[in-house]
Design a protein around this motif. Structure first.
Motif, PDB file in Angstrom:
ATOM      1  N   ALA A 125       5.821 -50.172 -39.141  1.00  0.00           N
ATOM      2  CA  ALA A 125       5.671 -51.516 -38.559  1.00  0.00           C
ATOM      3  C   ALA A 125       6.564 -51.688 -37.339  1.00  0.00           C
ATOM      4  CB  ALA A 125       5.990 -52.575 -39.602  1.00  0.00           C
ATOM      5  N   SER A 126       7.731 -51.077 -37.403  1.00  0.00           N
ATOM      6  CA  SER A 126       8.662 -51.147 -36.289  1.00  0.00           C
ATOM      7  C   SER A 126       9.762 -50.127 -36.543  1.00  0.00           C
ATOM      8  CB  SER A 126       9.279 -52.542 -36.166  1.00  0.00           C
ATOM      9  OG  SER A 126      10.252 -52.555 -35.149  1.00  0.00           O
TER      10      SER A 126
ATOM     11  N   HIS B  86       1.664 -52.009 -42.927  1.00  0.00           N
ATOM     12  CA  HIS B  86       1.941 -53.038 -41.926  1.00  0.00           C
ATOM     13  C   HIS B  86       2.025 -52.403 -40.541  1.00  0.00           C
ATOM     14  CE1 HIS B  86       3.054 -56.445 -44.631  1.00  0.00           C
ATOM     15  NE2 HIS B  86       3.180 -55.438 -45.489  1.00  0.00           N
ATOM     16  N   PHE B  87       1.331 -52.976 -39.608  1.00  0.00           N
ATOM     17  CA  PHE B  87       1.506 -52.541 -38.203  1.00  0.00           C
ATOM     18  C   PHE B  87       1.039 -53.670 -37.294  1.00  0.00           C
ATOM     19  CE2 PHE B  87      -2.363 -50.805 -40.043  1.00  0.00           C
ATOM     20  CZ  PHE B  87      -3.357 -51.229 -39.180  1.00  0.00           C
ATOM     21  N   HIS B  88       1.532 -53.635 -36.075  1.00  0.00           N
ATOM     22  CA  HIS B  88       1.279 -54.728 -35.137  1.00  0.00           C
ATOM     23  C   HIS B  88       0.128 -54.415 -34.195  1.00  0.00           C
ATOM     24  CE1 HIS B  88       4.772 -57.179 -36.081  1.00  0.00           C
ATOM     25  NE2 HIS B  88       5.453 -56.053 -36.239  1.00  0.00           N
ATOM     26  N   ASP B  89      -0.632 -55.445 -33.890  1.00  0.00           N
ATOM     27  CA  ASP B  89      -1.557 -55.353 -32.762  1.00  0.00           C
ATOM     28  C   ASP B  89      -0.781 -55.812 -31.556  1.00  0.00           C
ATOM     29  OD1 ASP B  89      -3.583 -54.424 -34.307  1.00  0.00           O
ATOM     30  OD2 ASP B  89      -4.335 -56.427 -34.786  1.00  0.00           O
TER      31      ASP B  89
ATOM     32  N   MET C  41       5.215 -47.177 -35.171  1.00  0.00           N
ATOM     33  CA  MET C  41       6.528 -46.734 -34.711  1.00  0.00           C
ATOM     34  C   MET C  41       7.134 -45.738 -35.693  1.00  0.00           C
ATOM     35  SD  MET C  41       7.002 -48.418 -31.909  1.00  0.00           S
ATOM     36  CE  MET C  41       8.723 -48.029 -31.566  1.00  0.00           C
ATOM     37  N   CYS C  42       7.772 -44.724 -35.130  1.00  0.00           N
ATOM     38  CA  CYS C  42       8.574 -43.828 -35.967  1.00  0.00           C
ATOM     39  C   CYS C  42      10.046 -44.109 -35.731  1.00  0.00           C
ATOM     40  CB  CYS C  42       8.255 -42.369 -35.650  1.00  0.00           C
ATOM     41  SG  CYS C  42       6.549 -41.934 -36.076  1.00  0.00           S
ATOM     42  N   SER C  43      10.862 -43.690 -36.673  1.00  0.00           N
ATOM     43  CA  SER C  43      12.282 -43.984 -36.554  1.00  0.00           C
ATOM     44  C   SER C  43      13.099 -42.787 -37.003  1.00  0.00           C
ATOM     45  CB  SER C  43      12.634 -45.221 -37.373  1.00  0.00           C
ATOM     46  OG  SER C  43      12.687 -44.875 -38.745  1.00  0.00           O
TER      47      SER C  43
END
Lengths: 350, 350, 350, 350
Positions: free
Chosen positions: A11-12, A312-315, A325-327
């Motif tokens: 997600a972020s 969860h992920f953003h448009d 996103m990877c972290s």
């Protein structure tokens, strides 16, 4: 082996926890008494490490988050009747709820376009040249993001053009480096090449997305701009009393070189993720994974199915794509788990 | 047994580290991925705990520090042309570098006197009645500190008079509770007695001095005042992305009741310290240790000798006394070590 | 001869109308078309006249009123975390509704005492020396009013001490000259002696109280401080489109020397008024009529009777006295009419 | 007969002087003493006239200029974290130097498109719907200009759609009426039809361009929004001490109906001017003269020749056309003189 539960993994890069090196430094700092408001040994050590890494006697301030870092840095360069040029997708424009305008008491953001989230110097010049009368805010700062919100980076020659434009137009140069380490990992140059040698006046160096719990860092490469910045931070509620908990993690990240390793890992995972995603029918991956973000388009039904499955992920605003996103702690297993869900979603929504 | 090294033990209650319960909650939270910006289970749990403890369906916001908490809370109640009444020794006046004025774009602080750091309601009335014309900022909020900057507390009857005055003068009531737990420990009543039942509209509840690393909490007991407060926090750089590290420690402190135990311990140590100090010739201890602060006067040469020995303590602004603070981890050994130095200093400076 | 109707004659020096010279210049300017926003010949001429009168190549801005003049001038010298030292009776503190704090986004006013409304340099030094830490706004400007709100003036030696103090403490010097002409008339020196030769960095020169309809003037004797001030004015809604109506009256006042004559007249009337008032039993006149204000104490019943008779006058905030102001068009007949009412009031309230 | 000297006749409608009715009222007001800050009979009369004309018990404030009027009105409706939707050519965006952002401490303008300078309701909806998260300023106000910066007007059905959109999206409705009288003259309806009956919450009614020297008027049709607005004006340096000189001209304009006659004349002159201009080869006149502006394109060499001849006119920002403005005192002779120059310029630059 535990099954991966779908959730906030992609997600972020702020859904991750604190990396071991940052944690351990904080743990080590959690011993006995220490002077407050930054007069402690951890903060001194962290400042010195930033100076070593940038090979510059810069001014270093540890504050709470990126919105405040960017907003305070811009406020230190702008009066209320000035303007800041930034890409229309820049975080200062799209995700700080008017923070820069608030901290500076009204400074206006002037938006410019540019491919891949990178500011186009010609667009900057056009906007600056458009007006020179007192009825419109006077351009004062050019703000760029490295790596950009689109996951791309400014290379050396990009920065040269940016700097040449900024200097010619009498603009100070601000770099939102919330993912500076990711750009550094991609470009494989020394930090100074991307900052003061490239004309950057002030860098907001991201800690949270790099593996810390709380905290970003404002680095001034210009003495005058840093003048009285400590007052600005204090007044704006950005001076931590127990500062050691903001500065010790920087020691943990910087001393060991893990800030770069964390970024390298996140970038590598994003490249891997992008490669694997390209193999899926109907999934269109944007061909510019230069940091830790993957932008792509799913068929709507597939996206919905993935979300139903728990992912969860953003448009992404203004782009019309989804962002994964990877972290520092993304694992191949997590990627595989997502891809498994994706395969299922495609099968069910052919 | 290790000898105690003179240092920052009594300089402030923010020179201490993080207490075990807060730390362990943070450690437990440092696992896996979590939704950012407060949509995580730890933040939900912490909010619910605050509501349970205050026995009220209040609005709860976790932010970075006390200056921001106070300033944002006041800004939510004031327009730029309003004024806030506060004691002349109040933290919002003396130690926030104009934070309240900055966050509210110019709201003026009107200072009132009062014994022992407590606002005198009659002085409030006098200041409010002095002007009612458009040429001077309109009084809108009365801000009190519980426990006060002088280490005293407002008792039930004090709060009754404050509330009666505030209500009559149409002032909202703000409580700076950076040491609210210390007041609670002294007064031995339920939290609601000192807050919403006493007419408090918004409480800034201190976490840092109670044993956390970073973070204070803004609690609204009035729905209207809390309206859109989340936007205010975000814009002002006070919305943590990895919020769990700000909220989990609250779970650790509140769930176990340790927030109160920490305060009780600090208060007890301060009383002990005051009693022991009174025995020293030439040392004059202010007779109002109602929380975790000891105010006293040393002969100047003695104070200088203590500082030479390595002890740090503040001469309190506007009071002309020295302040020694105890905290959740003050030990009798540390007190004894200080007293030993004091005895030496007096011997050498008879 | 018409009887004088009791009214607003002495309520303030802004209850008067526009003097003939200002009016006629405005009338003359009201002909044909003119460039807007100050690029017209009247504005050029007015600027040149200000420069001639001050014998200095100063920067001159015509704006709408005194609150804006003071607030903008202070904002040009202060960041939000700075502070301005001013007398506790200064207009910037008591009568601008927080204007200085608003225009500067939070700059704090630090109040000092001083006899007769004049800032005491020793009090300034004490306040500045009290703090030098980041937790309190940094002193940046000393603001004085000439003539003061108490109707007194700073003489040459007073200004020398003020300047010496300001320079030593690294404070810029601001002069609220809403009644500068009145001070000049009393002191009978050249304008430069009271301004740039006395270390004044910026003067807010009052036009309204001197006989204009609308408008004050900000005069910078320091190039750097004036930098970009035109943007500040524009953004703050202080750039008149039909500027000639603000600047032409200045031409009328300055070209003819009537600005000084108006002030001389007002001062002379105030002295006369004070002398005549002293003759009345129970009326105590403050012995410092150095400009156009008379401060005095009436028995309460007498004051009430005067007001019943139709006279308007202010009880001055924080002083406990009544204030009677004379202006460019005060007549002896008006004074006599007031004295007649006073005699009646005393007779009825012995 | 005097030859017309080329100059500022068509540069703007603020290059004109004061019309006789406004002047005479000001002259009449310039007699004797009057209460300051608006407590005078002229101000009362002017307020009552505004209420009569709008057939509504509205709140009326007289302030110095249009930038301040718009900015204060928007600030009364917005907190710093809100946003205002406006046309990309709106004066609040293009010509107030960030005034709205300054007065509101950071409120963001969100720009929308729309034909002829009119806001497109569908574009408003799109922008408002795009985001509803705390990371972006919350839309709060829709601002429209009547007549628009492009010289067009919103007709009844346009206003209906605007209002329906605003109400549905919970936006307050602000009208920049710097040329409201011109719109009224074109539409030939009663003032209420274009304001409170059309859902307008606050109108900034222009006086300067209508024939006054200084001054605009803020009219609230909503009691709550007007609450404490007098404090806001005072703090922002917008409360005139000799208010009668701002309010009397309104009496002159409104009592006689000349405000409408002035606008009718200006509009008629603009229509005539447009018709005459269309006859010239190579001159392209925009077909929407609905108020007092003519937009047109000259061949570049012709425009240069006109300027060399002494005519001033603006190339309108973002439109790429030249703008010629008529005003209350534009004469046919002036238009003829311009056309004569134009014919010469075309002849010399075929």
């Amino acid at each position: 082996m535990n099954a991966i539960e779908p959730g906030f993994q992609f997600a972020s890069d702020n859904t991750s926890g604190v990396c071991p090196e940052a944690w351990n430094a904080m743990l080590e700092a959690n011993s006995g008494y220490a002077a407050s408001y930054g007069d402690d040994p951890w903060t001194k050590r962290a400042r010195d490490l930033v100076r070593e890494i940038f090979e510059f006697d810069c001014h270093v301030y540890f504050i709470f988050n990126g919105t405040a870092a960017n907003s305070l840095a811009l406020a230190s360069m702008c009066q209320s009747y000035h303007s800041v040029l930034a890409h229309q997708l820049a975080h200062v424009e799209t995700d700080e709820c008017g923070g820069p305008e608030f901290f500076s008491n009204g400074t206006k953001l002037l938006l410019v376009e540019g491919e891949g989230g990178r500011v186009d110097p010609a667009a900057v010049e056009k906007v600056v040249r458009r007006r020179s009368d007192v009825h419109f805010p006077k351009p004062k700062v050019l703000s760029i993001t490295q790596a950009t919100e689109m996951g791309t980076v400014y290379r050396g020659e990009d920065l040269d053009r940016i700097y040449e434009t900024a200097r010619r137009l009498h603009l100070n140069l601000h770099m939102d480096g919330s993912r500076f380490a990711n750009a550094l990992a991609t470009l494989n140059v020394s930090p100074k090449e991307l900052t003061w040698k490239a004309g950057v006046d002030v860098l907001c160096l991201g800690g949270t997305k790099n593996g810390m719990a709380v905290g970003d860092c404002v680095v001034f490469f210009d003495d005058d701009l840093a003048y009285e910045f400590e007052y600005r931070c204090k007044q704006a509620g950005q001076l931590a009393s127990k500062m050691r908990y903001l500065s010790a993690p920087w020691v943990g990240l910087l001393e060991s070189g893990v800030w770069l390793k964390n970024a390298q890992h996140a970038n590598a995972m994003a490249r891997l993720f992008a490669e694997r995603l390209q193999a899926f029918p109907g999934v269109s991956v944007r061909n510019n994974v230069e940091s830790n973000a993957v932008f792509l388009q799913f068929p709507p039904a597939v996206a919905a199915a993935l979300r139903s499955a728990g992912w969860h992920f953003h448009d992404f605003i203004g782009v019309g794509e989804s962002r994964l996103m990877c972290s520092w702690n993304t694992t191949e297993q997590e990627i595989e788990a997502f891809l498994k869900s994706l395969a299922d979603a495609i099968k069910q929504n052919p």
